[in-house]
Design a protein around this motif. Structure first.
Motif, PDB file in Angstrom:
ATOM      1  N   GLN A  68     -17.381  -2.565 -13.363  1.00 37.04           N
ATOM      2  CA  GLN A  68     -16.354  -1.859 -13.056  1.00 37.04           C
ATOM      3  C   GLN A  68     -16.457  -0.721 -14.086  1.00 37.04           C
ATOM      4  O   GLN A  68     -16.352   0.708 -13.503  1.00 37.04           O
ATOM      5  CB  GLN A  68     -15.144  -2.493 -13.188  1.00 37.04           C
ATOM      6  CG  GLN A  68     -13.926  -1.932 -12.460  1.00 37.04           C
ATOM      7  CD  GLN A  68     -12.533  -2.714 -12.673  1.00 37.04           C
ATOM      8  OE1 GLN A  68     -12.809  -3.885 -13.245  1.00 37.04           O
ATOM      9  NE2 GLN A  68     -11.563  -2.406 -12.020  1.00 37.04           N
TER      10      GLN A  68
ATOM     11  N   THR B 137     -17.250   3.401 -13.060  1.00 38.58           N
ATOM     12  CA  THR B 137     -16.621   4.445 -13.424  1.00 38.58           C
ATOM     13  C   THR B 137     -17.262   5.395 -14.309  1.00 38.58           C
ATOM     14  O   THR B 137     -17.159   6.815 -14.152  1.00 38.58           O
ATOM     15  CB  THR B 137     -15.481   3.885 -14.121  1.00 38.58           C
ATOM     16  OG1 THR B 137     -14.731   3.006 -13.517  1.00 38.58           O
ATOM     17  CG2 THR B 137     -14.372   4.952 -14.573  1.00 38.58           C
TER      18      THR B 137
ATOM     19  N   ARG C 210     -19.586   7.703 -12.082  1.00 38.16           N
ATOM     20  CA  ARG C 210     -18.971   8.727 -11.301  1.00 38.16           C
ATOM     21  C   ARG C 210     -18.638   9.985 -11.990  1.00 38.16           C
ATOM     22  O   ARG C 210     -18.734  11.146 -11.216  1.00 38.16           O
ATOM     23  CB  ARG C 210     -17.754   8.134 -10.750  1.00 38.16           C
ATOM     24  CG  ARG C 210     -17.819   7.473  -9.470  1.00 38.16           C
ATOM     25  CD  ARG C 210     -16.369   7.151  -8.623  1.00 38.16           C
ATOM     26  NE  ARG C 210     -15.528   6.709  -9.573  1.00 38.16           N
ATOM     27  CZ  ARG C 210     -15.095   5.357  -9.545  1.00 38.16           C
ATOM     28  NH1 ARG C 210     -15.781   4.620  -8.844  1.00 38.16           N
ATOM     29  NH2 ARG C 210     -14.391   5.177 -10.581  1.00 38.16           N
ATOM     30  N   THR C 211     -18.555   9.774 -13.146  1.00 31.75           N
ATOM     31  CA  THR C 211     -17.925  10.961 -14.193  1.00 31.75           C
ATOM     32  C   THR C 211     -19.230  11.850 -14.651  1.00 31.75           C
ATOM     33  O   THR C 211     -19.090  12.714 -15.318  1.00 31.75           O
ATOM     34  CB  THR C 211     -17.154  10.704 -15.014  1.00 31.75           C
ATOM     35  OG1 THR C 211     -17.722   9.745 -15.986  1.00 31.75           O
ATOM     36  CG2 THR C 211     -15.784  10.304 -14.546  1.00 31.75           C
TER      37      THR C 211
ATOM     38  N   LYS D 142     -13.447  13.853 -19.009  1.00 29.29           N
ATOM     39  CA  LYS D 142     -13.178  13.300 -17.536  1.00 29.29           C
ATOM     40  C   LYS D 142     -13.278  11.762 -17.644  1.00 29.29           C
ATOM     41  O   LYS D 142     -12.782  11.056 -17.192  1.00 29.29           O
ATOM     42  CB  LYS D 142     -13.753  14.044 -16.570  1.00 29.29           C
ATOM     43  CG  LYS D 142     -13.538  13.429 -14.998  1.00 29.29           C
ATOM     44  CD  LYS D 142     -14.436  14.404 -13.851  1.00 29.29           C
ATOM     45  CE  LYS D 142     -13.778  13.557 -12.750  1.00 29.29           C
ATOM     46  NZ  LYS D 142     -14.619  14.137 -11.709  1.00 29.29           N
ATOM     47  N   THR D 143     -14.604  11.418 -18.305  1.00 31.98           N
ATOM     48  CA  THR D 143     -15.168  10.227 -18.356  1.00 31.98           C
ATOM     49  C   THR D 143     -14.075   9.231 -19.540  1.00 31.98           C
ATOM     50  O   THR D 143     -13.716   8.274 -19.106  1.00 31.98           O
ATOM     51  CB  THR D 143     -16.427  10.226 -19.273  1.00 31.98           C
ATOM     52  OG1 THR D 143     -17.294  11.031 -18.396  1.00 31.98           O
ATOM     53  CG2 THR D 143     -17.015   8.662 -19.109  1.00 31.98           C
TER      54      THR D 143
ATOM     55  N   ASP E 151     -10.992   9.930 -19.985  1.00 34.30           N
ATOM     56  CA  ASP E 151      -9.600   9.620 -18.977  1.00 34.30           C
ATOM     57  C   ASP E 151      -9.681   8.436 -17.992  1.00 34.30           C
ATOM     58  O   ASP E 151      -8.856   7.741 -18.105  1.00 34.30           O
ATOM     59  CB  ASP E 151      -9.192  10.868 -18.278  1.00 34.30           C
ATOM     60  CG  ASP E 151      -8.532  12.043 -19.459  1.00 34.30           C
ATOM     61  OD1 ASP E 151      -8.241  11.547 -20.482  1.00 34.30           O
ATOM     62  OD2 ASP E 151      -8.662  13.222 -18.821  1.00 34.30           O
ATOM     63  N   SER E 152     -10.854   8.542 -17.232  1.00 32.84           N
ATOM     64  CA  SER E 152     -11.105   7.647 -16.232  1.00 32.84           C
ATOM     65  C   SER E 152     -11.194   6.193 -16.991  1.00 32.84           C
ATOM     66  O   SER E 152     -10.879   5.301 -16.334  1.00 32.84           O
ATOM     67  CB  SER E 152     -12.108   8.076 -15.114  1.00 32.84           C
ATOM     68  OG  SER E 152     -13.406   7.998 -16.043  1.00 32.84           O
ATOM     69  N   LEU E 153     -11.902   6.185 -18.170  1.00 30.89           N
ATOM     70  CA  LEU E 153     -11.936   4.801 -18.835  1.00 30.89           C
ATOM     71  C   LEU E 153     -10.680   4.207 -19.298  1.00 30.89           C
ATOM     72  O   LEU E 153     -10.283   2.972 -19.348  1.00 30.89           O
ATOM     73  CB  LEU E 153     -13.037   4.824 -19.905  1.00 30.89           C
ATOM     74  CG  LEU E 153     -14.513   4.961 -19.319  1.00 30.89           C
ATOM     75  CD1 LEU E 153     -15.409   5.001 -20.699  1.00 30.89           C
ATOM     76  CD2 LEU E 153     -14.939   3.684 -18.712  1.00 30.89           C
ATOM     77  N   GLN E 154      -9.719   5.052 -19.843  1.00 27.29           N
ATOM     78  CA  GLN E 154      -8.536   4.815 -20.268  1.00 27.29           C
ATOM     79  C   GLN E 154      -7.648   4.513 -19.169  1.00 27.29           C
ATOM     80  O   GLN E 154      -6.623   3.322 -19.392  1.00 27.29           O
ATOM     81  CB  GLN E 154      -7.904   5.981 -21.001  1.00 27.29           C
ATOM     82  CG  GLN E 154      -8.472   6.204 -22.452  1.00 27.29           C
ATOM     83  CD  GLN E 154      -8.020   7.515 -22.834  1.00 27.29           C
ATOM     84  OE1 GLN E 154      -7.161   8.151 -22.659  1.00 27.29           O
ATOM     85  NE2 GLN E 154      -8.094   7.481 -24.392  1.00 27.29           N
ATOM     86  N   ASN E 155      -7.707   4.946 -18.107  1.00 25.12           N
ATOM     87  CA  ASN E 155      -6.957   4.482 -16.960  1.00 25.12           C
ATOM     88  C   ASN E 155      -7.272   3.334 -16.162  1.00 25.12           C
ATOM     89  O   ASN E 155      -6.826   2.822 -15.378  1.00 25.12           O
ATOM     90  CB  ASN E 155      -6.790   5.878 -15.922  1.00 25.12           C
ATOM     91  CG  ASN E 155      -5.959   6.600 -16.558  1.00 25.12           C
ATOM     92  OD1 ASN E 155      -5.281   6.546 -17.230  1.00 25.12           O
ATOM     93  ND2 ASN E 155      -6.227   7.928 -15.879  1.00 25.12           N
ATOM     94  N   LEU E 156      -8.646   2.847 -16.394  1.00 24.59           N
ATOM     95  CA  LEU E 156      -9.216   1.498 -15.852  1.00 24.59           C
ATOM     96  C   LEU E 156      -8.429   0.511 -16.320  1.00 24.59           C
ATOM     97  O   LEU E 156      -8.046   0.284 -17.406  1.00 24.59           O
ATOM     98  CB  LEU E 156     -10.672   1.536 -16.307  1.00 24.59           C
ATOM     99  CG  LEU E 156     -11.606   0.603 -15.693  1.00 24.59           C
ATOM    100  CD1 LEU E 156     -11.869   1.186 -14.061  1.00 24.59           C
ATOM    101  CD2 LEU E 156     -13.133   0.476 -16.411  1.00 24.59           C
TER     102      LEU E 156
END
Length: 106
Positions: free
Chosen positions: A28, A32, A35-36, A86-87, A89-94
């Motif tokens: 996962q 993520t 994708r970034t 962006k990477t 942010d997306s890892l923190q929201n995972l």
């Protein structure tokens, strides 16, 4: 020698009792990050910590008869280089599955 300008480097260390759950959460995280547009090294399997406990079945009659239990802690290491905001942010929201401990270092 000219060094290429690299983004932020993130090191994620995962720990869990179940190897299936830790592999699922590593996949996962990798999906993520790719994708970034970040570069990924891993998941690198680290040595599994194994600890055994022996519990006496009966304290009086069968003192030498015991039951052995084992606990294993599986660990994985993921390195993410060229990470953009962006990477991060997306890892923190995972949201990772229950039972997985993620330690993130930047």
């Amino acid at each position: 020698m000219v060094k290429k300008d690299e983004g932020l480097r993130i090191r994620i260390r995962l720990k869990a009792y179940d190897h299936k759950v830790i592999d699922q959460s590593a996949k996962q995280i990798i999906d993520t990050a790719t994708r970034t547009g970040a570069d990924i090294a891993g998941p690198i399997p680290l040595p599994t910590r194994r600890s055994t406990f022996t519990v006496v079945k009966s304290p009086h009659v069968y003192k030498k008869g015991g039951e052995a239990f084992e606990m294993r802690v599986h660990k994985r290491l993921i390195d993410i280089t060229n990470a953009s905001p962006k990477t991060i942010d997306s890892l923190q929201n995972l949201s990772l599955p229950a039972g997985v401990d993620a330690e993130i270092r930047m």
